[in-house]
Design an enzyme around this catalytic site. Structure first.
Site, PDB file in Angstrom:
ATOM      1  N   HIS A  25     -80.819 -74.568 106.267  1.00  0.00           N
ATOM      2  CA  HIS A  25     -81.511 -74.576 104.980  1.00  0.00           C
ATOM      3  C   HIS A  25     -81.017 -74.202 103.928  1.00  0.00           C
ATOM      4  O   HIS A  25     -80.976 -74.341 103.013  1.00  0.00           O
ATOM      5  CB  HIS A  25     -83.100 -73.984 104.981  1.00  0.00           C
ATOM      6  CG  HIS A  25     -84.336 -73.811 106.248  1.00  0.00           C
ATOM      7  ND1 HIS A  25     -84.439 -75.215 105.681  1.00  0.00           N
ATOM      8  CD2 HIS A  25     -84.788 -73.392 106.309  1.00  0.00           C
ATOM      9  CE1 HIS A  25     -85.526 -75.455 106.259  1.00  0.00           C
ATOM     10  NE2 HIS A  25     -85.683 -74.039 107.084  1.00  0.00           N
ATOM     11  N   HIS A  50     -89.284 -77.134 111.008  1.00  0.00           N
ATOM     12  CA  HIS A  50     -88.712 -77.373 109.156  1.00  0.00           C
ATOM     13  C   HIS A  50     -88.383 -78.230 109.237  1.00  0.00           C
ATOM     14  O   HIS A  50     -86.798 -78.557 109.583  1.00  0.00           O
ATOM     15  CB  HIS A  50     -88.775 -76.088 108.653  1.00  0.00           C
ATOM     16  CG  HIS A  50     -89.842 -74.824 109.161  1.00  0.00           C
ATOM     17  ND1 HIS A  50     -89.703 -74.513 110.084  1.00  0.00           N
ATOM     18  CD2 HIS A  50     -90.617 -74.954 108.092  1.00  0.00           C
ATOM     19  CE1 HIS A  50     -90.422 -73.246 110.637  1.00  0.00           C
ATOM     20  NE2 HIS A  50     -91.858 -73.242 109.045  1.00  0.00           N
TER      21      HIS A  50
HETATM   22  C1  9RB Z   1     -93.085 -68.320 100.113  1.00  0.00           C
HETATM   23  C2  9RB Z   1     -92.423 -68.450 100.381  1.00  0.00           C
HETATM   24  C3  9RB Z   1     -91.789 -69.721 104.484  1.00  0.00           C
HETATM   25  C4  9RB Z   1     -89.743 -69.324 104.727  1.00  0.00           C
HETATM   26  C5  9RB Z   1     -89.323 -69.850 105.337  1.00  0.00           C
HETATM   27  C6  9RB Z   1     -89.665 -70.950 106.146  1.00  0.00           C
HETATM   28  C7  9RB Z   1     -89.572 -71.357 107.635  1.00  0.00           C
HETATM   29  C8  9RB Z   1     -88.586 -70.836 107.982  1.00  0.00           C
HETATM   30  C9  9RB Z   1     -87.987 -71.638 109.076  1.00  0.00           C
HETATM   31  C10 9RB Z   1     -91.425 -70.940 106.246  1.00  0.00           C
HETATM   32  C11 9RB Z   1     -91.699 -70.183 105.108  1.00  0.00           C
HETATM   33  C12 9RB Z   1     -90.838 -68.306  99.607  1.00  0.00           C
HETATM   34  C13 9RB Z   1     -94.361 -67.673 101.441  1.00  0.00           C
HETATM   35  C14 9RB Z   1     -89.861 -69.372  99.652  1.00  0.00           C
HETATM   36  O1  9RB Z   1     -88.266 -71.446 109.771  1.00  0.00           O
HETATM   37  N1  9RB Z   1     -86.328 -72.740 109.424  1.00  0.00           N
HETATM   38  O2  9RB Z   1     -86.335 -73.303 110.263  1.00  0.00           O
HETATM   39  N2  9RB Z   1     -91.748 -69.058 102.884  1.00  0.00           N
HETATM   40  N3  9RB Z   1     -91.955 -68.633 102.040  1.00  0.00           N
HETATM   41  N4  9RB Z   1     -92.260 -67.941  98.215  1.00  0.00           N
HETATM   42  N5  9RB Z   1     -92.962 -67.623  99.120  1.00  0.00           N
HETATM   43  C15 9RB Z   1     -94.532 -67.456  98.178  1.00  0.00           C
HETATM   44 ZN    ZN Z   2     -87.880 -73.470 111.179  1.00  0.00          ZN
END
Ligand code: 9RB
Ligand code: ZN
Length: 371
Positions: free
Chosen positions: A139, A178
């Site tokens: 990412h 993702h």
């Molecule tokens: C939330 C935010 C996320 C951040 C990263 C992932 C997955 C990463 C991975 C999923 C959700 C933000 C909850 C920004 O495994 N990649 O391969 N959520 N991030 N703001 N908020 C409230």
């Molecule tokens: Zn992931």
């Protein structure tokens, strides 16, 4: 077969602090732990060891990536900021990607571990490799961290393979659930790097990874997104690889294939809603090994990305590394029977519709290669 395993205990010391999984802790959010913790990855390494598989692997000691290597993928301002904050108490690389004191050096070792794997494979020291690195990288953008990623490990390894090792074409297959936005952006206008991301439709990052994002300028056609519907299981993943990924690789003819290996498409993962199993990952690995053998002398490297079920990711990791090494330890996945019998594991028509649309993009690469 000989398979390299990149591992360093220091990867486990990257400190993401206390949140409540992905939510910053606060007065109404009781602190838990950050979801991107060492636990799942340490448990993969431990199962590889306890199962006896480690004795069949070549342990590769990672080196730190140099400034020059990191700067191929990131701005100096961003790299300097991470170093400055890491030298102090830590900080946020961007978009809720917290890190602690010393994480700069660990992130250099994570990117460097992927370079180590590339060199080991290209030098014929091993046939293929799994880089069990942390923090993850797919990412990360040029000037910002994102989604727990600090430096763009896979992109940095691709730049090394191209610029230092002189490879003409490299392919990246991102099976993390993702979207691999950072890798996509790094090579969006570049026809020498084919980037393919298989992900849950519109999960993370928001509004990223559309099937219509196919590359720009000279890179038009060399980015393939396969946004599978939530609920996709082993049937959908195997069909995706057979109908899209392998044809695309055949048409592109890379000299090296890198897998961005997140294990978060598993049925047990809290950050996505897919239904993959350890045996599903074993099958995908088999398909990739056969494709690599046919296309690029077997040169295949998996770089670890996400995966947030500490209980289940060890079985997925073990299956992948067993398959890479051509070894069966006999250790059984205790959940496989249950997960394999769940409804929805077979390919569904609405999943096949997405796969067919993506297969057209893979076929389009043939016409481009002929030009
Ligand atoms: C939330 C935010 C996320 C951040 C990263 C992932 C997955 C990463 C991975 C999923 C959700 C933000 C909850 C920004 O495994 N990649 O391969 N959520 N991030 N703001 N908020 C409230
Ligand atoms: Zn992931």
């Amino acid at each position: 077969m000989s398979t390299g395993l990149v591992w360093d205990e220091l990867y486990m010391w990257h400190d993401t602090g206390t949140s409540a999984w992905v939510i910053p802790a606060g007065l109404t959010v009781q602190p838990l732990a950050h979801i991107e913790s060492a636990e799942g990855k340490r448990r993969i390494k431990n199962l590889v060891e306890v199962s006896g598989l480690l004795e069949h692997l070549t342990l590769l000691k990672p080196r730190a990536a140099t400034q020059e290597e990191i700067l191929r993928a990131h701005t100096r301002e961003y790299v300097d900021r991470i170093k400055r904050e890491s030298d102090a108490l830590g900080g946020d690389a961007g978009d809720l990607t917290p890190f602690g004191h010393g994480s700069y050096e660990i992130a250099l070792l994570s990117a460097g571990g992927c370079i180590t794997a590339v060199d080991a494979v290209l030098d014929g020291k091993v046939d293929n490799a799994y880089a069990l690195v942390r923090p993850p990288g797919h990412h990360a953008e040029r000037d910002s961290g994102k989604g727990f990623c600090i430096f763009a490990n896979v992109s940095i390894a691709v730049h090394h393979a191209r610029q230092v090792r002189g490879l003409k074409r490299v392919a990246v297959v991102d099976w993390d659930v993702h979207h691999g936005n950072g890798t996509e952006h790094a090579f969006y206008s570049d026809s020498s790097v084919l980037t393919i991301s298989i992900h849950q439709d519109n999960n993370f990052p928001p509004a990223s990874g559309a099937i219509t994002d196919t590359g720009a300028g000279a890179g038009e056609g060399y980015n393939i997104n396969i946004p599978l519907p939530a609920g996709s299981g082993v049937g959908a993943y195997v069909a995706t690889f057979e109908q899209v990924v392998v044809p695309a690789l055949r048409n592109f003819e890379p000299e090296l294939i890198l897998i961005a290996s997140g294990l978060d498409a598993s049925a047990m993962d809290p950050l996505a809603s897919m239904m993959m199993t350890s045996d599903g990952y074993r099958q995908l690995t088999r398909v990739m090994l056969d494709a690599a053998a046919e296309i690029c002398g077997g040169r295949l490297i998996a770089c670890h990305e996400g995966g947030y079920s500490p209980a289940y990711v060890p079985y997925c990791g073990l299956a992948i590394i067993e398959e890479l090494a051509g070894v069966r330890t006999g250790v059984e996945d205790p959940l496989l029977g249950l997960l394999a019998m769940m409804g929805g594991q077979s390919l569904q028509p609405h999943q096949q519709a997405v796969i067919e649309a993506a297969a057209k993009l893979a076929a389009g690469l043939k016409a481009r290669a002929a030009r």
